[in-house]
Design a protein around this motif. Sequence first.
Motif, PDB file in Angstrom:
ATOM      1  N   GLN A 199      46.668  47.370  44.344  1.00  0.00           N
ATOM      2  CA  GLN A 199      47.431  48.571  44.664  1.00  0.00           C
ATOM      3  C   GLN A 199      48.272  48.379  45.921  1.00  0.00           C
ATOM      4  N   TYR A 200      47.686  47.797  46.953  1.00  0.00           N
ATOM      5  CA  TYR A 200      48.389  47.559  48.211  1.00  0.00           C
ATOM      6  C   TYR A 200      48.559  46.069  48.514  1.00  0.00           C
ATOM      7  N   PHE A 201      47.649  45.263  48.013  1.00  0.00           N
ATOM      8  CA  PHE A 201      47.560  43.840  48.363  1.00  0.00           C
ATOM      9  C   PHE A 201      47.654  43.034  47.080  1.00  0.00           C
ATOM     10  N   THR A 202      48.629  42.146  46.998  1.00  0.00           N
ATOM     11  CA  THR A 202      48.879  41.451  45.728  1.00  0.00           C
ATOM     12  C   THR A 202      48.667  39.942  45.799  1.00  0.00           C
ATOM     13  N   GLU A 203      48.104  39.442  46.897  1.00  0.00           N
ATOM     14  CA  GLU A 203      47.839  38.004  46.975  1.00  0.00           C
ATOM     15  C   GLU A 203      46.814  37.592  45.917  1.00  0.00           C
ATOM     16  N   LYS A 204      46.886  36.322  45.493  1.00  0.00           N
ATOM     17  CA  LYS A 204      45.921  35.776  44.548  1.00  0.00           C
ATOM     18  C   LYS A 204      45.180  34.611  45.195  1.00  0.00           C
ATOM     19  N   HIS A 205      43.863  34.555  44.957  1.00  0.00           N
ATOM     20  CA  HIS A 205      43.033  33.521  45.556  1.00  0.00           C
ATOM     21  C   HIS A 205      42.046  32.992  44.521  1.00  0.00           C
ATOM     22  N   THR A 206      41.510  31.823  44.798  1.00  0.00           N
ATOM     23  CA  THR A 206      40.526  31.204  43.918  1.00  0.00           C
ATOM     24  C   THR A 206      39.285  30.854  44.726  1.00  0.00           C
ATOM     25  N   SER A 207      38.198  30.636  44.013  1.00  0.00           N
ATOM     26  CA  SER A 207      36.943  30.279  44.671  1.00  0.00           C
ATOM     27  C   SER A 207      36.030  29.613  43.662  1.00  0.00           C
ATOM     28  N   ALA A 208      35.206  28.699  44.151  1.00  0.00           N
ATOM     29  CA  ALA A 208      34.226  28.057  43.274  1.00  0.00           C
ATOM     30  C   ALA A 208      33.176  29.059  42.824  1.00  0.00           C
ATOM     31  N   ASN A 209      32.966  30.102  43.616  1.00  0.00           N
ATOM     32  CA  ASN A 209      32.017  31.161  43.274  1.00  0.00           C
ATOM     33  C   ASN A 209      32.749  32.491  43.415  1.00  0.00           C
ATOM     34  N   VAL A 210      33.419  32.897  42.344  1.00  0.00           N
ATOM     35  CA  VAL A 210      34.258  34.091  42.384  1.00  0.00           C
ATOM     36  C   VAL A 210      33.443  35.340  42.710  1.00  0.00           C
ATOM     37  N   ALA A 211      32.266  35.469  42.119  1.00  0.00           N
ATOM     38  CA  ALA A 211      31.447  36.665  42.350  1.00  0.00           C
ATOM     39  C   ALA A 211      31.093  36.813  43.827  1.00  0.00           C
ATOM     40  N   ALA A 212      30.692  35.705  44.459  1.00  0.00           N
ATOM     41  CA  ALA A 212      30.325  35.755  45.875  1.00  0.00           C
ATOM     42  C   ALA A 212      31.548  36.028  46.745  1.00  0.00           C
ATOM     43  N   ALA A 213      32.681  35.422  46.388  1.00  0.00           N
ATOM     44  CA  ALA A 213      33.907  35.631  47.162  1.00  0.00           C
ATOM     45  C   ALA A 213      34.359  37.082  47.076  1.00  0.00           C
ATOM     46  N   ARG A 214      34.276  37.635  45.890  1.00  0.00           N
ATOM     47  CA  ARG A 214      34.658  39.035  45.724  1.00  0.00           C
ATOM     48  C   ARG A 214      33.773  39.954  46.557  1.00  0.00           C
ATOM     49  N   GLN A 215      32.484  39.721  46.509  1.00  0.00           N
ATOM     50  CA  GLN A 215      31.560  40.581  47.251  1.00  0.00           C
ATOM     51  C   GLN A 215      31.853  40.528  48.744  1.00  0.00           C
ATOM     52  N   GLU A 216      32.150  39.341  49.242  1.00  0.00           N
ATOM     53  CA  GLU A 216      32.429  39.195  50.669  1.00  0.00           C
ATOM     54  C   GLU A 216      33.761  39.846  51.041  1.00  0.00           C
ATOM     55  N   ALA A 217      34.792  39.601  50.242  1.00  0.00           N
ATOM     56  CA  ALA A 217      36.104  40.190  50.524  1.00  0.00           C
ATOM     57  C   ALA A 217      36.046  41.712  50.437  1.00  0.00           C
ATOM     58  N   ILE A 218      35.348  42.218  49.437  1.00  0.00           N
ATOM     59  CA  ILE A 218      35.184  43.666  49.283  1.00  0.00           C
ATOM     60  C   ILE A 218      34.522  44.256  50.521  1.00  0.00           C
ATOM     61  N   SER A 219      33.491  43.601  51.005  1.00  0.00           N
ATOM     62  CA  SER A 219      32.732  44.125  52.140  1.00  0.00           C
ATOM     63  C   SER A 219      33.564  44.163  53.414  1.00  0.00           C
ATOM     64  N   TYR A 220      34.304  43.104  53.683  1.00  0.00           N
ATOM     65  CA  TYR A 220      35.128  43.101  54.893  1.00  0.00           C
ATOM     66  C   TYR A 220      36.254  44.128  54.790  1.00  0.00           C
ATOM     67  N   ALA A 221      36.842  44.260  53.605  1.00  0.00           N
ATOM     68  CA  ALA A 221      37.918  45.240  53.433  1.00  0.00           C
ATOM     69  C   ALA A 221      37.395  46.659  53.636  1.00  0.00           C
ATOM     70  N   ALA A 222      36.272  46.980  52.997  1.00  0.00           N
ATOM     71  CA  ALA A 222      35.703  48.321  53.123  1.00  0.00           C
ATOM     72  C   ALA A 222      35.238  48.587  54.549  1.00  0.00           C
ATOM     73  N   TYR A 223      34.590  47.605  55.150  1.00  0.00           N
ATOM     74  CA  TYR A 223      34.056  47.770  56.509  1.00  0.00           C
ATOM     75  C   TYR A 223      35.167  48.078  57.505  1.00  0.00           C
ATOM     76  N   ARG A 224      36.274  47.339  57.430  1.00  0.00           N
ATOM     77  CA  ARG A 224      37.369  47.547  58.379  1.00  0.00           C
ATOM     78  C   ARG A 224      38.042  48.907  58.176  1.00  0.00           C
ATOM     79  N   VAL A 225      38.259  49.289  56.926  1.00  0.00           N
ATOM     80  CA  VAL A 225      38.900  50.581  56.663  1.00  0.00           C
ATOM     81  C   VAL A 225      38.021  51.723  57.160  1.00  0.00           C
ATOM     82  N   LEU A 226      36.743  51.694  56.809  1.00  0.00           N
ATOM     83  CA  LEU A 226      35.849  52.790  57.188  1.00  0.00           C
ATOM     84  C   LEU A 226      35.605  52.831  58.691  1.00  0.00           C
ATOM     85  N   SER A 227      35.466  51.668  59.315  1.00  0.00           N
ATOM     86  CA  SER A 227      35.234  51.639  60.761  1.00  0.00           C
ATOM     87  C   SER A 227      36.400  52.267  61.510  1.00  0.00           C
ATOM     88  N   GLU A 228      37.613  52.004  61.035  1.00  0.00           N
ATOM     89  CA  GLU A 228      38.793  52.578  61.682  1.00  0.00           C
ATOM     90  C   GLU A 228      38.896  54.076  61.414  1.00  0.00           C
TER      91      GLU A 228
END
Length: 367
Positions: free
Chosen positions: A89-118
Amino acid sequence: MPLNQPNGFSCARMLPRLAAAFLCGLLAVAALFSSDARAQTVARQWNEALLDAIRIDFPAPTVHSRNLYHSSAAMYDAWAAYDNVAQGQYFTEKHTSANVAAARQEAISYAAYRVLSERYTHAVNPVASQTRFDAVMDNLGYDKNYTSTVGNSPAAVGNRIAQHILSSTINDGSNEANGYVDNTGYQAVNTPMIVDYPSVTNPQHTPLADPNRWQPLYIESQTLQNGIPVGFNLQQYVGPHWGSVETFAMGRDGTSGPHSWSDIDPGAPPQLGGVGDAAYRANTRQLIEFSSKLDPTHGGGAEMVNLSPGANGNRPLGTHDNQGYAVNPSTGQPYADNWVKQADYGRVLAEYWADGPHRKRLPATGT
């Protein structure tokens, strides 16, 4: 928000946006991640943390709806960053990872944490909310002090998503930089009603300037549904400037189309002395009648009503004709009668609509 909004901005127009915001905030991500409470996906954990922050903050449906949407968008964009087809919706970059599920969980957490903290830095209890957000990061094993937005690590991707959402929405019309205060100069046209006096307005019986517009209430002591005492006696108008906030689910320009409120907006409410005068008077009479039934000592309030499922429910579509149910499907036995005073039933309904079970914002939804 009062029923009659300034500048023709009615609840009929506001509610679709608020409803959409809450539904998107709570359900959009659930379409991508399991919503089973037992699964406790990372998206579910962040949604729960946000709802906890809402529960202890000042009730502001417009502000919290916006936060629900942006936090959900942040999590979705983090998920979409590791998918070849999905469009963020706002961010259109594409990335790859050997462990997509783990990468998604980590990226989701940092994105949510920063938005909510602010967003909850200036909440009623920012320390408690931040502690809750920190706990989610700690439980997931992530370093909450990692703030870099450089590189392709999932943490950096999540931080970059949050940075982009926060910077691109700061000037969306909500006046976030100034605490979301009204910048339209809206003033109520009617004299406040002092609720301690048996009058439409005050002991001087000042007439209403316009009975078709909102009338603020003056209440001697106010405590919000989440236990926060209010430091003012005069009821405040919520969100008169929110009609200028950038939308995400429906257009605000009044044009027709599948994503415009103009197709579902019912128009202005009935007007006393104008279009819909008969409906206005009928609605007012009905409200007075219902109010008269809240006294359990006499009149309609003292009447007994049977609330048993054997006498209530099972209504034909579009009617209020209670046909009841013959038997309890679990036991196979008829339901026992449950007679209560009409006033007790009415007060329970009113309280449930006002506060609901474990409610954060929307009445009678439990959210």
